[in-house]
Each structure stands twice: as structure tokens, then as C-alpha cells.
Design a protein around this motif. Structure first.
Motif, PDB file in Angstrom:
ATOM      1  N   GLU A 112       0.829  -1.207   0.000  1.00 36.32           N
ATOM      2  CA  GLU A 112       0.000   0.000   0.000  1.00 36.32           C
ATOM      3  C   GLU A 112       0.868   1.263   0.000  1.00 36.32           C
ATOM      4  O   GLU A 112       0.489   2.287  -0.561  1.00 36.32           O
ATOM      5  CB  GLU A 112      -0.901  -0.013   1.248  1.00 36.32           C
ATOM      6  N   ARG A 113       2.007   1.163   0.626  1.00 35.41           N
ATOM      7  CA  ARG A 113       2.921   2.312   0.633  1.00 35.41           C
ATOM      8  C   ARG A 113       3.669   2.450  -0.685  1.00 35.41           C
ATOM      9  O   ARG A 113       4.497   3.332  -0.836  1.00 35.41           O
ATOM     10  CB  ARG A 113       3.953   2.162   1.767  1.00 35.41           C
ATOM     11  N   ARG A 114       3.415   1.498  -1.583  1.00 42.86           N
ATOM     12  CA  ARG A 114       4.050   1.509  -2.915  1.00 42.86           C
ATOM     13  C   ARG A 114       5.568   1.322  -2.833  1.00 42.86           C
ATOM     14  O   ARG A 114       6.332   1.953  -3.537  1.00 42.86           O
ATOM     15  CB  ARG A 114       3.721   2.817  -3.667  1.00 42.86           C
ATOM     16  N   TRP A 115       5.972   0.466  -1.924  1.00 42.33           N
ATOM     17  CA  TRP A 115       7.393   0.178  -1.786  1.00 42.33           C
ATOM     18  C   TRP A 115       7.785  -1.135  -2.467  1.00 42.33           C
ATOM     19  O   TRP A 115       8.962  -1.458  -2.540  1.00 42.33           O
ATOM     20  CB  TRP A 115       7.773   0.071  -0.293  1.00 42.33           C
ATOM     21  N   PRO A 425      -3.556  -3.230   5.245  1.00 41.91           N
ATOM     22  CA  PRO A 425      -2.369  -2.361   5.343  1.00 41.91           C
ATOM     23  C   PRO A 425      -2.168  -1.806   6.743  1.00 41.91           C
ATOM     24  O   PRO A 425      -1.141  -1.224   7.042  1.00 41.91           O
ATOM     25  CB  PRO A 425      -2.674  -1.215   4.376  1.00 41.91           C
TER      26      PRO A 425
ATOM     27  N   TYR B 225      -5.403   9.338  -2.140  1.00 40.62           N
ATOM     28  CA  TYR B 225      -4.024   8.941  -1.906  1.00 40.62           C
ATOM     29  C   TYR B 225      -3.065   9.844  -2.665  1.00 40.62           C
ATOM     30  O   TYR B 225      -2.041  10.271  -2.154  1.00 40.62           O
ATOM     31  CB  TYR B 225      -3.804   7.495  -2.371  1.00 40.62           C
ATOM     32  N   VAL B 266      -1.623  -0.913 -10.556  1.00 42.66           N
ATOM     33  CA  VAL B 266      -0.554  -0.554  -9.625  1.00 42.66           C
ATOM     34  C   VAL B 266      -0.061   0.855  -9.910  1.00 42.66           C
ATOM     35  O   VAL B 266       0.162   1.643  -9.010  1.00 42.66           O
ATOM     36  CB  VAL B 266       0.612  -1.557  -9.772  1.00 42.66           C
ATOM     37  N   PRO B 270      -3.057   3.710  -4.984  1.00 50.38           N
ATOM     38  CA  PRO B 270      -2.766   4.603  -3.883  1.00 50.38           C
ATOM     39  C   PRO B 270      -1.269   4.789  -3.692  1.00 50.38           C
ATOM     40  O   PRO B 270      -0.485   3.889  -3.964  1.00 50.38           O
ATOM     41  CB  PRO B 270      -3.362   3.855  -2.676  1.00 50.38           C
ATOM     42  N   ALA B 271      -0.914   5.937  -3.234  1.00 48.73           N
ATOM     43  CA  ALA B 271       0.486   6.189  -2.922  1.00 48.73           C
ATOM     44  C   ALA B 271       0.537   6.927  -1.611  1.00 48.73           C
ATOM     45  O   ALA B 271      -0.033   7.983  -1.461  1.00 48.73           O
ATOM     46  CB  ALA B 271       1.132   7.028  -4.009  1.00 48.73           C
ATOM     47  N   ALA B 272       1.197   6.330  -0.647  1.00 48.15           N
ATOM     48  CA  ALA B 272       1.136   6.917   0.675  1.00 48.15           C
ATOM     49  C   ALA B 272       2.444   7.470   1.160  1.00 48.15           C
ATOM     50  O   ALA B 272       2.477   8.396   1.941  1.00 48.15           O
ATOM     51  CB  ALA B 272       0.658   5.856   1.663  1.00 48.15           C
ATOM     52  N   ALA B 273       3.508   6.869   0.712  1.00 49.56           N
ATOM     53  CA  ALA B 273       4.764   7.197   1.351  1.00 49.56           C
ATOM     54  C   ALA B 273       5.406   8.411   0.718  1.00 49.56           C
ATOM     55  O   ALA B 273       5.223   8.682  -0.459  1.00 49.56           O
ATOM     56  CB  ALA B 273       5.710   6.015   1.225  1.00 49.56           C
ATOM     57  N   GLU B 276       6.689   8.809  -3.038  1.00 50.66           N
ATOM     58  CA  GLU B 276       5.870   8.080  -3.978  1.00 50.66           C
ATOM     59  C   GLU B 276       4.727   8.931  -4.494  1.00 50.66           C
ATOM     60  O   GLU B 276       3.783   8.445  -5.089  1.00 50.66           O
ATOM     61  CB  GLU B 276       5.292   6.831  -3.301  1.00 50.66           C
ATOM     62  N   ARG B 279       3.046   8.879  -8.178  1.00 49.82           N
ATOM     63  CA  ARG B 279       2.168   7.837  -8.675  1.00 49.82           C
ATOM     64  C   ARG B 279       0.722   8.202  -8.428  1.00 49.82           C
ATOM     65  O   ARG B 279       0.365   8.720  -7.409  1.00 49.82           O
ATOM     66  CB  ARG B 279       2.488   6.515  -7.986  1.00 49.82           C
ATOM     67  N   PRO B 320      -1.308   4.223   5.109  1.00 49.29           N
ATOM     68  CA  PRO B 320      -0.653   3.675   6.312  1.00 49.29           C
ATOM     69  C   PRO B 320       0.117   4.789   7.017  1.00 49.29           C
ATOM     70  O   PRO B 320       0.656   5.681   6.379  1.00 49.29           O
ATOM     71  CB  PRO B 320       0.300   2.617   5.742  1.00 49.29           C
TER      72      PRO B 320
END
Lengths: 470, 863
Positions: A112-115, A425, B225, B266, B270-273, B276, B279, B320
Motif C-alpha cells: 500500500e505504501r508503494r514500496w 495495510p 491517496y 498498480v 494509492p500512494a502513501a509514502a 511516492e 504515482r 498507512p
């Protein structure tokens, strides 16, 4: 005026770009070195993984990929610390590591963090899905795709004193009345043979409590209606849109969590409870020592302690009598202390997977390493090391005795039917909320929380939100 | 689709030929397949699951429709999986949908080891509709000439719904043709058999494409996101964009190219960090249109009800949380953990969407000196835990000691933001012995006692005293400094007496809670022991609350409460908030700031009940208790002077302790390579040996033995004296002791455990008369207890008993089991314990505590 504004904006943007490039400079990497974050290897004989299966697999890959090195960052043995370190490093620099060894419960969060780069498992390549256990695939699936490659699995087992109780009786009581039936039988055998306790598990306030409590909550209650059990329900990834591939994702909880009442009664000495109160402070080590010491009829534990218990009775170096291993569902042939294993009324899955990070500058090599560490050859090493392979082929024994063949077949089936913990997540938060409620309910002298509050708070946690319940 | 229910169907014809296809378990005994697979069958067997190593199960054909090419097989034995539930689907809708099917296309060719194919693609609703079929175009996916015969009978799924069963491969068109499940559900006999088998009605659900509402929801999630990420991670967004651009120009791996085609979701997801944010921002028009549609269909009332019941909100999804790592001490760990959870909840309550925006991970790395060492080294060893953003030591003294050490932590800057809460340092006296006049300062708001006078009076009243190790506990260091300061620079003899008094109970631990845990669960009589501690820890002990790992709440008061005595000259603990800057941007500046503000208001959470505010008011339930005058905080201290005083106290304490001799004997037999705690048993033993060395000072004598002495075979009985006992444990000797311990390897077959105990005891027999004049001596044998066969000609338990019987009472013999062998039963450890050695088998979290106890007990054994 407009031109000046545009120039100013360009200047600001250029500065930002320059700044970001400058920031990126700190991420400059050594040539041909993969950074891998690994927890301490339980099969290792050295603090830095020496002699362990992880190190062997990595060294093998290095030999096959001349000129490449793997820089392993060994993390804390505590799962919470491992996760925290990886998150902290990745949120600071998404290219901090190339490969991560993740507890499967963290896959949704990291994805979810796109890592995480998506694993190409649908092709005929080295990561093709064929051969991995279905549950192993489920455990790394998120938003319609594989976000990691299964490494090894784990599933809870019921250890029983084969000299005190027969496997048929255990199975019959579980089929008849699930957890309640098992704990009642535990009490009867305890009283008949004068043991201290009937059942033990991992009930200290850590992830072990989440797992043990979920096993009581999620299954094994033939007498309970489904809506009173307490369940986690999910969605087939609406958010994944057309890429949805049926990954289980928990988005809500419902029910009355009545399974916890069985556990609570089991811990209540006034109600003839069969679980020692001290188990509320005990983890894997203490519960194993309790069973090993002969003071309890049944124990919930992971399969990895079978070899340890076996060693007690088979070692020529100790005088301790030990418990003789009778295999899966085996019976003791004489009156000597013995142990076997069976399925729990409901068993929760554990397991780890390997993921490649989205920003890795060496993505191809990282996938190559992952493929090497998860291939059929590597997986067979897990069985030898006492870990559960993620591929079905890892459970196939050639030329072994029937007892071992059956044990590994049953283990494979147990994994196949193991229960997934809530896949979300927000898992660390969900686990904390669940533990708080469970701990409150099963602690002596505490007031039981309302099931409605528990469901409401879990629903909020599953959405990553604070509770506004009550 | 559940891979456990995929069936490998094998058919033997009456003519003896073999063939087969694929099937799917649709009930406890029923397998759905294609009828032509069974042509001419004599014997039919199926193997369930895709693992290829399952057993083949006999079955019979119980229903078939030759014309429509569908059949049901019945297994002779019911299958156990309890959660088997097939959802039948009627394929409908207007747009294409994803499907998947798992089968054995080349079964006929590969015999016993068929290759499994996971077929995925897109299915168009109208294709084959007229014939009651589905058409799966497989040309594009598989250009190889795969013989698809074995794929007959394979179940086709869209999502969780079984929508068809594969019949035949049309080589001309490249399609696989499948019978629609909806047709099966119209066959009365088929329905009857399935319903009887499953015990539930056969319901057919519509396998439609996602509703507009779901699509809108998805779009809103993505938009949300993308917005959050773009705001929170601007710098990384740009950095990521540059990297991606560079990657795109330079060419990335085949994986990325493959992914881009395979999983477009993908890319827009969503992009949270931080980092990122780029995206999900590439499709603004689509996202905005979908967002608008979603907003139109949402009914505010329904939304309110939905969210009020704790269900996830439809308006947005939560990213997150940002991770914040906080390092603290064993004494504060539980309280800070709870406060951190409350902080996260408070931040969530302030969040517009109720999302929890931050998660605080709280760790403790051990005692104060160990923690400072890790910080000083730049936190390079991640096995100690995650590198912290914030440090919450017990006292500003810790910060002063860290800053003052030569060779400050490379790249680490500490920013102390002042005290967060207080707790006074006290002496807890047993209630039954609390009437000592010199210790009457039990009112924090009233007159206080004199530390030196009270300590002497308590000892004279017959009480034993205990205090954590000053090296591990800053509160103990401060108390020790206060105790010594009464004697000025001279008075070393008085200081030695005071030190002996303060540790006379022979209890020790890394912190105050740990010490009280040892009192609660140990052998000492709580009615005879006074404890140097904190007001907070005494309150936790009296309240029956948790006292750290392995010491859970009892829920009741102890039989003997402790009464805190307050001293006039002892400063309290101020628990400062310290930001740690390791260089570079950790991306958590705002969260650290907010957490600092939260910790500065300890009254906002119940976590800190039992502590005091910086103004001296009690927090929580004991609020009515007297306020305390605060005069001994760190704000007006000269840090340099304070640090020098603390370091001087530490050195003085090491010198003033009753001298003891400790002989450490480490088992290096090959069984010590077995798994221990966080490494091998030998590594566990080495860690404990190093801890013991740390606890000894200049006045002490230390020796290190390893057994066996080396050489092949099981009959070796001697030991190698790797560091013969010598007085004067200076830095050089401490270093060489550590080196010798670290250099040990477990590679010898013999385990002369009884000989090690016997010879070690004999070595210490006359230790009190040695140079250095240790007041007491201890042999500490670190072993896994795995010791069979015992060496030929070696000592026996009886021999050990004979020696131990005659030992001076000042000589103690301890065995610590670092493996699975306990001290009971019939093992050698048990027999040696019966012979007079003290055997310890600590839990993983008690390992170091045992060594603290042994060393403290040895000092206390001095007459």
C-alpha cells in the motif's frame, strides 16, 4: 506580470529539482551490491547468520552471479522491531534496501505504501506461480497481484502427550465441540493423571496473543452460529479495479467473538480452567519449556519445535528422559512419556516472503536473488532446516519412513487449510486493538469489553482510523 | 478459485489406455469435469490440489451430459476440507471481465508430472452466449504449441465465481470453449446432486462487472491517496520523478516493462509514502470525473451511518501511518508505549478523515550504559532495534553523559527539549519497618529525610537494602552520587561502608521495575528489604501493576507494601525529550514535533499515572497526594560539571564496591553450537560472560576458563585457563577478558562439566586469602548442561559434593543453563545442584538478570 510569475515558478521548480537531485546523492549506491534486510535467522549458528539457511542461499547466489555481492543488514529478532526498522528506512529512502524479508502480515502495508515491485508470477519465468502452495500465494497477494514471493510458511499445531491421551479421542472431541471439547478433554486428562495443567499456548501481550486468540475466535466452534463467532470479512479488491485477482483483504469485522469466552473460561481457575494463569506472561520459549517439563497435556506451538522435542529423547548427551516422538496422530506403544501432533481446532498461518523494492536500482538482480532463494532447490533446504517450505515440492520426501512422509503430508495440508490473519495495510494497529480487547477480557479481575465495541473498534482499525465507538 | 480443489483427473480405459483432464471439487465428494474426458473409462482417479504430491483418490461417474460435455465425479471418500464453498456464477454484464483458470493442458504428454497452467485473460460476455458457452482466447498468451487436451474439465472463474467448465480447444480459432455454469444450474439432476452433497441450495450469482459505485469509490480512493502523497512527499516526488525519468531513458529491467503491461492498476493506485507522490497523479481527468460521479451517488445520511458504525468511510481511504521510532528505558517502556498509542489516537481524532496518521514504535535497548554505547556508535547494529528518531532517557544525566563522552557519536546531534514529567528518587521501606525516625520523610510535601542518615538507620534496624546497578540505571547512579557526596572527596572507607549497605540484599537489575520484580517473585523476604527506587516504581509495585517483561500485573497489593521515603538532597528523574538527528531528512519532523508537544503534557493521557508533572503535581488517581516542591531539576545545571560528577560517582562506586573474585567458566563443547537465545548457546554464554565482566570493577578479580581444555575424544577432563584470575580489573584487563571471551569457539566433543565445577570450586577454595582480598568469590559456569557421555576418569557429582561441602560460605558456585536443559529431573545439572551448586535456568528475558543477581549476591556475601 504573467511572464514574471512564470519565471519565478520555473526558478522555484528548478531549485526544488536541484534540491531533490542533491537529496538523491545520498542514495548513491555501491556498484554491484544488493542490500538485503533480513531478520535473525533461526537456523543459524552465529549471530550474523553463519551456518543458517538464509546465508547459504545468499552465498550460493553470489557464487552463481560473479561480481555481485549481497550486503545483509541483520535486524532484531523481534518481529515488531524488524518491521519498524524497515519502515523507517524505506520512508526515509525508498531505495534503502533492494530486497526485504517480510512477515506475510506486512505485505499489504508495504504494498500500500508503494514500496514493493510486483512479482511477475503469471509467466513461465523463474517466479511462476506453479508449485507454490495456495495459501502461500494468498499470503502475498494484494490488490490483485503478488507483491512478494513466498519464502517459508508456518502453521499452529496441537502437541499432545501421546502416553496420556489417544489421537482418536482428541480428534473426536474437537469434531464434536471444537475448542470447548478440547479444553474439556484437557481437564479430564489433567485430573486423571495428576498433571498441573491441561493446555498452554502463547498468551503474553505480543503478536503471539493475537495468533492464539484468533484461533479461538475464527474457528473450531461447532456449537456456535457463524454470526456469534467473530469473523473478519473482506472485499475482492474493489480498489484493484480491473487488475483484481481475488486477493483476500479484510475490511470489516462482525460477530460477538464468543470464542474468547471459551479461552477466558480456560484461564479461570474458579471455573476449572485448564490453562495456567502464568501463561498470560508466556511466549514460545516458556510454553515449550512447560510442555517439555511434563506439566501439561496439550500445547499449541509451531512445527519448528518438533525437532527440539525429538532431540530431548533421542540425544545420547542428556540424561533427561524426554518425550518420545510418535509422529502425526501417533500413539504411544508403551507407557513411556511421548508426544505427537495433530491439527488444532483452528490454526492460524505464519510465514515470510521476499520482496523487491520498487525503487531498487538493481531490480533485475534483486529478482534473480529472490528467485534463487525461493526456487524448488532452495525450498527443500527449508524442510531440512526445520522450516515449512512454501512450495508443495518441499514437502515431498523420497525414501523416508512412513511416519515422516505422513507428517510432512499432513503439515502441507494443515498449511493449505490454515487461517489467514486479517490482511490489511493497517495490520499492526488492528493487531494492537485486538490484543487490547483480548487482554482485557482474559485478564483476571477485569471487566469484559462489549463485543459491539470490539467489532466497532476493529472496523475502524481495519480502515486505518481511530475509533469513535462508545 | 482455491488451488486445493483443482483436480488432476486420470482415466484408464477398458482397453488399458491412459488419459485424463482437469476437474474442480464442487462439494465434499463431487468433482466437476468435462464428459469427454471420461470416454471409455474403466477406472477414474483424481488427485486434489496443485502440489503434485497428493494421493490419487478413486471415484465414479455419477452424472454426465454427453451432448453438453459436462460430468460430475463422486469421490469414494469424502474430503475433509471444512470450508469448501463454491460460489456459482452466471456470466453477465456489458464489458469484458478478467478470468482465471488452473489446469493441466499437456497431461497426456507429461504423464506423472503434468505441468500446471494458470491461465488468465479477458472474457467477453457476448461471445458464445448463443451456445451456452464461454470463449477463452489463448492465442496471445501461449504461442507455443501446447496440447490443450488435458485442460478439458478445468473450471473457469471470474473473481470468486465459478462461471464455466472448459470443454475443448479449437485449434483453428485459438479459443478454449467452456460450458457456462448457468446451464449446469438449470439441470435438475445436477442441482440435486450438488445440493445433496453440499447441504446447501445451489444459488447462482451474477458475475457482473464492477458497478459504477465501486468504480467511483476506487477513483476517490486513488485521488485521495494521490493528493495526500503529493502534499506530504514533495521532495521525494521530484526525486522519484528524476529517477524514473533517468531509468526510463536508460532502460529498466524486463520486470518493470512486464509489470507495466500486466498490472496497470498498480501504476495508478494509492500512494502513501513520501517519495511516492508522483504515482497516481497521472490521470487527473479520469480521476476527477470518477470522483464527481462518486460524490453524486453518496447519500450523506447513509455515509453518516456507515462511518458512525466504524466501517471504512467511502469518502476516502487512509494511507498507512508514518512510522516514528522512540528509544526509551526498561523503566519507562510500558508507560511510553501506552502514551504513544494515545498520541496516535489523538492525532487520528484530529485528522479530517479520522485516519491514524502516525504510529510510534517504542523500543528499549537495555541498560543506560548499553544504550549510550549504541547511540555513540551511530546505531549501526540494527539487531538492537530500529534506529530511533527520539530518545526518552530517564534523566538529563544520560544526555550529559552521552555528550561528554570522548568521540561523540558520529553524525549524531542531540536536541534536548526539556523535562516531560518527574518522579522523585526514594527509598522504599517495608511498611512494617517504616517507623524508623531517621526515615520519617514519607510525605513528599513535608519535611524530608537525610539520605545518609536514613540509610544507616535502616541498616541498623536490620533491613537489607537493594539498588539497581548504577551503570545500567541512571536513577541508581544519581542516588549513588548523592549518597557519596555526603562524604566529600575523602572518606573512601565510609563510602565503601555506604556502598555495602546499599547493596546488602544482593538483588540487582537493569532498572527499578526489574528490581522490584525480583523482589516480588524472588526468594528475598519483602518484609526485610528496602529498595532504592523511584516513587513511580514503588507505586506500581504497591498497586500490583506490571513490572516489565515476565512480571505481569497481579491485580492485588503485595503482602508488604513499600513506603517511599523522600530525601532532601536527591534530585528526581526528569525524563527529557531528546530529538536525534542522524544527518539527512528522516521525513518525520512534523511527527516528532507533535509527539514532543504531546509528551510535554503528560496529564493528557492515563499512561503516566503515578508520575508527576514538571510542576510537581501527581498525575492521575493519586492526585490528592501532596504536591512536591521541585528544586532539583536540570534546568539550572552546569552540564559539564554535572557530567563530571556523575562519571566520578560511577568510578567511585566501582572502586567502593566490596571486592569480589569471579571465575567464569564457559562450556565450549560442540553442543554449545545449538540454538540459544538470539544466536547459539555459546553466543548466549559469551554475552552473559561479558555482562559479568561489565559488572566488575577495578577492585575485583576476574578469571576466565573454557572447558574442555581442547583435544579430541570424550575423555578430556581439564580446562583451559584463558585468563587466569588476577586482581585489578583495569580497562586493559577488561578489554583482554572481553577478547578472550569473544574468541571462544565450540568445537570439542567432550563436556567435562563436573570437572569444571569441581576444579573451579577448588581454585576458589582459598580465594579470600588471595592478593586483592576479595570479600567473597563466585564460580559462574555457563553451560547448556548437555554432558553425556561423561568423560572417562572425570569427576562425578559425588566428588563435587565433597568439595562443595567444605567450601567457605563466602564462596558461591553457580551454574547457568543457556540451553534447554533445566535444573530438575535426572540430568547432570540437577545432580550437581543436589551436590550444592546453585543452578539457574533463566527464561530468555531473564538471562542478564541472573548475572546481575549472581554478582550482587556475591558482593552481599561478604561478611
Amino acid at each position: 506580470m504573467r511572464a514574471r510569475t512564470r519565471s519565478l515558478a520555473c526558478a522555484v521548480l528548478s531549485c526544488l529539482l536541484l534540491g531533490s537531485v542533491a537529496c538523491d546523492a545520498r542514495g548513491e549506491r555501491d556498484e554491484r551490491v544488493l542490500r538485503v534486510a533480513l531478520p535473525v535467522d533461526v537456523t543459524a549458528t552465529g549471530e550474523s547468520g553463519e551456518g543458517g539457511v538464509y546465508t547459504r542461499l545468499i552465498e550460493r547466489w553470489e557464487e552463481e552471479n560473479e561480481g555481485w555481492e549481497v550486503d545483509v543488514r541483520w535486524l532484531s529478532p523481534r518481529a515488531d522491531d524488524q518491521r519498524s526498522q524497515m519502515v523507517v528506512a524505506m520512508q526515509s529512502d525508498p531505495a534503502a534496501y533492494d530486497v526485504l524479508l517480510l512477515d506475510n502480515q506486512w505485505v499489504p502495508e508495504f504494498a500500500e505504501r508503494r514500496w514493493l515491485a510486483e512479482a511477475a508470477t503469471g509467466s513461465d519465468g523463474p517466479l511462476a506461480w506453479d508449485g507454490f502452495l495456495g495459501r502461500a500465494q494468498d499470503a502475498v497477494c494484494y490488490e490483485g497481484g503478488a507483491r512478494a514471493v513466498p519464502f517459508h510458511m508456518d502453521v499452529g499445531l496441537l502437541y499432545y502427550r501421546a502416553d496420556l491421551v489417544g489421537p482418536e479421542e482428541v480428534t473426536a472431541r474437537i469434531e464434536e465441540d471444537g475448542w470447548r471439547g478440547l479444553l474439556e478433554l484437557a481437564g479430564e486428562v489433567r485430573d486423571e493423571h495428576g498433571l498441573d495443567h491441561g493446555y498452554t499456548g502463547q498468551f503474553a501481550d505480543y503478536e503471539g496473543l493475537t495468533v492464539n486468540a484468533l484461533e479461538f475466535v475464527l474457528g473450531g466452534h461447532p456449537g456456535l452460529e457463524a454470526d456469534s463467532r467473530g469473523t473478519f470479512h473482506g472485499a475482492d479488491e474493489a480498489a484493484a479495479g480491473e487488475g483484481g485477482g481475488g486477493c483476500a483483504t479484510s475490511i470489516g469485522a462482525c460477530g460477538e467473538f464468543q470464542g474468547l469466552e471459551v479461552l477466558e473460561t480456560g484461564l479461570d481457575p474458579d471455573a476449572g480452567g485448564v490453562i495456567p494463569r502464568a501463561a498470560l506472561e508466556e511466549t514460545e520459549t516458556e510454553s515449550l519449556n512447560r510442555f517439555r517439563g511434563g506439566g501439561v497435556v496439550f500445547m499449541r506451538h509451531w512445527p519448528r519445535v518438533v525437532p527440539q522435542l525429538q532431540a530431548d529423547s533421542e540425544s545420547a548427551e542428556t540424561l533427561r528422559e524426554g518425550l518420545r516422538w510418535v509422529g502425526w496422530g501417533g500413539e504411544a506403544e508403551d507407557g513411556d512419556p511421548a508426544f505427537g501432533v495433530l491439527r488444532l481446532p483452528a490454526a492460524v498461518l505464519g510465514g515470510n516472503s521476499l520482496a523487491v523494492t520498487e525503487e531498487s536500482p538493481y531490480e533485475d538482480e534483486a529478482w534473480s536473488l529472490v528467485a534463487g532463494m525461493t526456487g524448488p532447490d532452495a525450498q527443500s533446504e527449508f524442510r531440512k532446516a526445520g522450516l515449512l517450505p512454501a512450495r508443495g515440492s518441499g514437502y515431498r520426501l523420497h525414501g523416508a519412513d512412513e511416519r515422516d512422509v505422513r507428517y510432512w503430508e499432513e503439515l502441507r495440508d494443515a498449511v493449505g487449510e490454515g487461517l489467514l490473519r486479517p490482511r490489511t495495510p493497517y495490520y499492526p494497529y488492528v493487531s494492537e486493538v485486538l490484543r487490547d480487547h483480548v487482554d482485557t477480557q482474559i485478564r483476571p479481575g477485569s471487566t469484559d469489553p462489549h463485543p459491539e465495541d470490539m467489532v466497532c473498534e476493529l472496523n475502524a482499525a481495519l480502515a486505518g482510523r481511530v475509533s469513535t465507538c462508545g | 478459485m482455491d488451488t486445493r480443489f483443482v483436480a488432476d483427473v486420470r482415466v484408464t480405459t477398458r482397453g488399458g489406455r491412459s488419459g485424463g483432464g482437469t476437474g474442480y471439487l464442487v462439494g465434499p465428494t463431487l468433482v466437476l469435469t468435462s464428459a469427454h474426458v471420461l470416454d471409455g473409462h474403466d477406472r477414474v482417479r483424481v488427485r486434489l490440489g496443485v502440489d503434485r504430491d497428493g494421493r490419487f483418490l478413486a471415484c465414479e461417474v455419477c452424472w454426465e451430459d454427453r451432448e453438453r460435455d459436462v460430468a460430475l465425479l463422486r469421490l469414494e471418500k469424502e474430503q475433509p476440507p471444512p470450508r469448501l464453498r463454491v460460489r456459482w456464477g452466471a456470466f453477465a454484464g456489458t464489458g469484458p471481465q478478467r478470468y482465471e483458470a488452473l489446469g493441466y493442458p499437456d497431461l497426456a504428454l507429461s504423464g506423472d508430472d503434468p505441468e500446471l497452467k494458470h491461465l488468465q485473460g479477458s472474457l467477453k460476455p457476448a461471445e458464445g452466449l448463443r451456445n451456452g458457452e464461454l470463449r477463452l482466447n489463448i492465442q496471445r498468451e501461449y504461442v507455443r504449441d501446447v496440447p490443450w487436451e488435458g485442460f478439458s474439465g478445468t473450471a473457469v472463474f471470474t473473481g470468486d465465481l465459478l462461471v464455466g467448465v472448459v470443454l475443448v480447444h479449437n485449434r483453428t480459432t485459438g479459443y478454449l470453449h467452456a460450458r457456462r455454469s448457468s446451464w449446469c444450474a438449470e439441470q435438475p439432476e445436477f442441482v440435486r446432486l450438488v445440493e445433496e452433497d453440499t447441504g446447501a441450495p445451489l444459488l447462482v450469482e451474477t458475475a457482473d462487472d464492477p458497478s459504477y459505485r465501486e468504480r467511483a469509490h476506487t477513483a476517490v480512493l486513488r485521488f485521495h491517496y494521490a493528493l495526500r502523497a503529493s502534499l506530504s512527499g514533495c521532495a521525494h516526488t521530484l526525486g522519484g520523478a528524476v529517477r524514473r525519468l533517468a531509468g526510463g531513458l536508460g532502460g529498466r529491467g524486463a520486470h518493470e516493462r512486464g509489470r507495466a503491461g500486466a498490472a496497470p492498476a498498480v501504476e495508478g493506485g494509492p500512494a502513501a509514502a513520501p517519495g511516492e507522490g508522483g504515482r497516481g497523479t497521472g490521470r487527473p481527468a479520469r480521476i476527477l470525473a470518477a470522483t464527481a460521479a462518486a460524490l453524486l451517488v453518496l447519500v450523506p445520511g447513509g455515509l453518516y451511518w456507515w462511518e458512525a458504525n466504524g466501517f471504512p468511510g467511502l469518502s476516502s481511504g487512509c494511507a498507512p501511518p508514518t512510522e516514528l521510532t522512540v528509544l526509551t528505558t526498561p523503566d519507562q517502556h510500558a508507560a511510553v508505549q501506552r502514551a504513544a498509542e494515545d498520541f496516535a489516537a489523538r492525532q487520528g481524532a484530529r485528522d479530517e478523515d479520522g485516519c491514524v496518521p502516525v504510529r510510534v514504535s517504542v523500543t528499549a535497548a537495555g541498560g543506560a550504559a548499553v544504550t549510550r554505547e549504541l547511540l555513540r556508535d551511530g546505531w549501526n547494529d540494527l539487531r538492537a532495534g530500529p534506529r530511533p528518531h527520539v530518545w526518552l532517557p530517564d534523566s538529563g544525566a544520560d544526555v550529559a553523559l552521552l555528550r561528554g563522552d570522548p568521540g561523540d557519536a558520529p553524525g549524531l546531534e542531540t536536541e534536548e527539549e526539556g523535562a516531560t514529567r518527574l518522579t522523585p528518587l526514594v527509598l522504599g521501606l517495608p511498611e512494617s519497618a517504616s517507623g524508623i525516625p531517621a526515615c520519617s520523610g514519607t510525605d513528599p510535601g513535608g519535611a524530608r529525610s537525610d539520605l545518609v542518615v536514613c540509610t544507616a538507620a535502616a541498616t541498623e534496624a536490620g533491613l537489607l537494602l537493594a539498588r539497581p546497578s548504577p551503570e545500567a540505571s541512571t536513577s541508581a547512579l544519581i542516588q549513588t552520587g548523592a549518597l557519596y557526596s555526603a562524604y566529600g572527596d575523602g572518606g573512601s572507607e565510609e563510602i565503601q561502608v555506604a556502598e555495602a549497605r546499599a547493596t546488602s540484599a544482593g538483588l540487582d537489575a537493569e532498572g527499578n521495575l526489574g528490581l522490584l520484580c525480583a523482589l516480588r517473585g524472588g526468594d528475598a523476604d519483602p518484609a526485610t528489604v528496602g529498595v532504592f527506587s523511584t516513587e513511580y516504581a514503588i507505586s506500581a509495585y504497591n498497586g500490583g501493576r506490571a513490572l516489565g517483561p515476565g512480571c505481569g500485573p497481579t491485580g492485588r497489593e503485595p503482602d508488604e507494601r513499600l513506603v517511599p521515603v523522600y530525601f532532601s538532597e536527591v534530585p528526581g528523574l526528569d525524563h527529557p525529550f531528546v530529538r536525534l538527528d542522524w544527518g539527512g531528512d528522516d521525513g518525520v519532523g512534523e511527527e516528532v514535533e507533535a509527539f514532543g508537544n504531546w509528551m510535554g503534557r503528560p496529564g493528557s493521557t492515563e499512561a503516566f499515572h503515578g508520575y508527576r508533572t514538571v510542576e510537581g503535581d501527581m498525575i492521575g488517581g493519586e492526585g490528592a497526594r501532596s504536591a512536591m516542591e521541585v528544586t532539583h531539576l536540570t534546568s539550572d545545571r552546569d552540564e559539564e560539571e554535572w557530567r563530571e560528577r556523575l562519571e566520578s560517582s560511577l568510578r567511585q562506586q566501582e572502586r567502593s564496591r566490596t571486592p569480589v573474585e569471579v571465575l567464569i567458566a564457559v562450556d565450549r563443547s560442540d553442543s554449545m553450537n545449538g540454538p540459544g537465545t538470539g544466536g547459539t548457546r555459546l553466543e548466549t554464554a559469551q554475552k552473559l560472560a561479558r555482562t559479568a565482566v561489565d559488572l566488575l570493577g577495578e577492585q575485583d578479580t576476574v578469571g576466565v576458563w573454557a572447558f574442555p581444555e581442547g583435544g579430541p575424544g570424550n575423555d578430556v577432563t581439564g580446562q583451559e585457563r584463558v585468563l587466569p584470575p588476577e586482581p585489578g580489573m583495569d580497562a586493559r584487563r577488561e578489554e583482554s577478558a572481553r577478547e578472550e571471551i569473544d574468541a571462544l569457539t565450540a568445537e570439542f566433543p567432550a563436556t567435562p562439566l563436573a570437572d569444571a565445577v569441581l576444579d573451579g570450586a577448588e581454585e576458589l577454595e582459598s580465594c579470600a586469602d588471595r592478593p586483592g582480598e576479595p570479600g567473597a568469590c563466585a564460580l559462574v559456569v555457563l553451560t547448556d548442561g548437555v554432558a553425556l557421555p561423561e568423560p572417562g576418569g572425570g569427576a562425578r557429582a559425588d566428588d563435587v559434593a565433597a568439595v562443595l561441602e567444605d567450601l567457605d560460605e563466602r564462596v558461591r558456585v553457580h551454574m547457568v543453563s543457556v540451553g534447554d536443559e533445566g535444573c530438575g529431573g535426572d540430568g547432570l545439572l540437577s545432580r550437581l545442584a543436589s551436590a550444592g551448586a546453585e543452578c539457574h535456568h533463566p527464561r530468555a528475558d531473564e538471562l542478564e538478570q541472573v548475572v546481575y543477581g549472581i554478582v550482587a549476591g556475591t558482593r552481599a556475601a561478604t561478611p
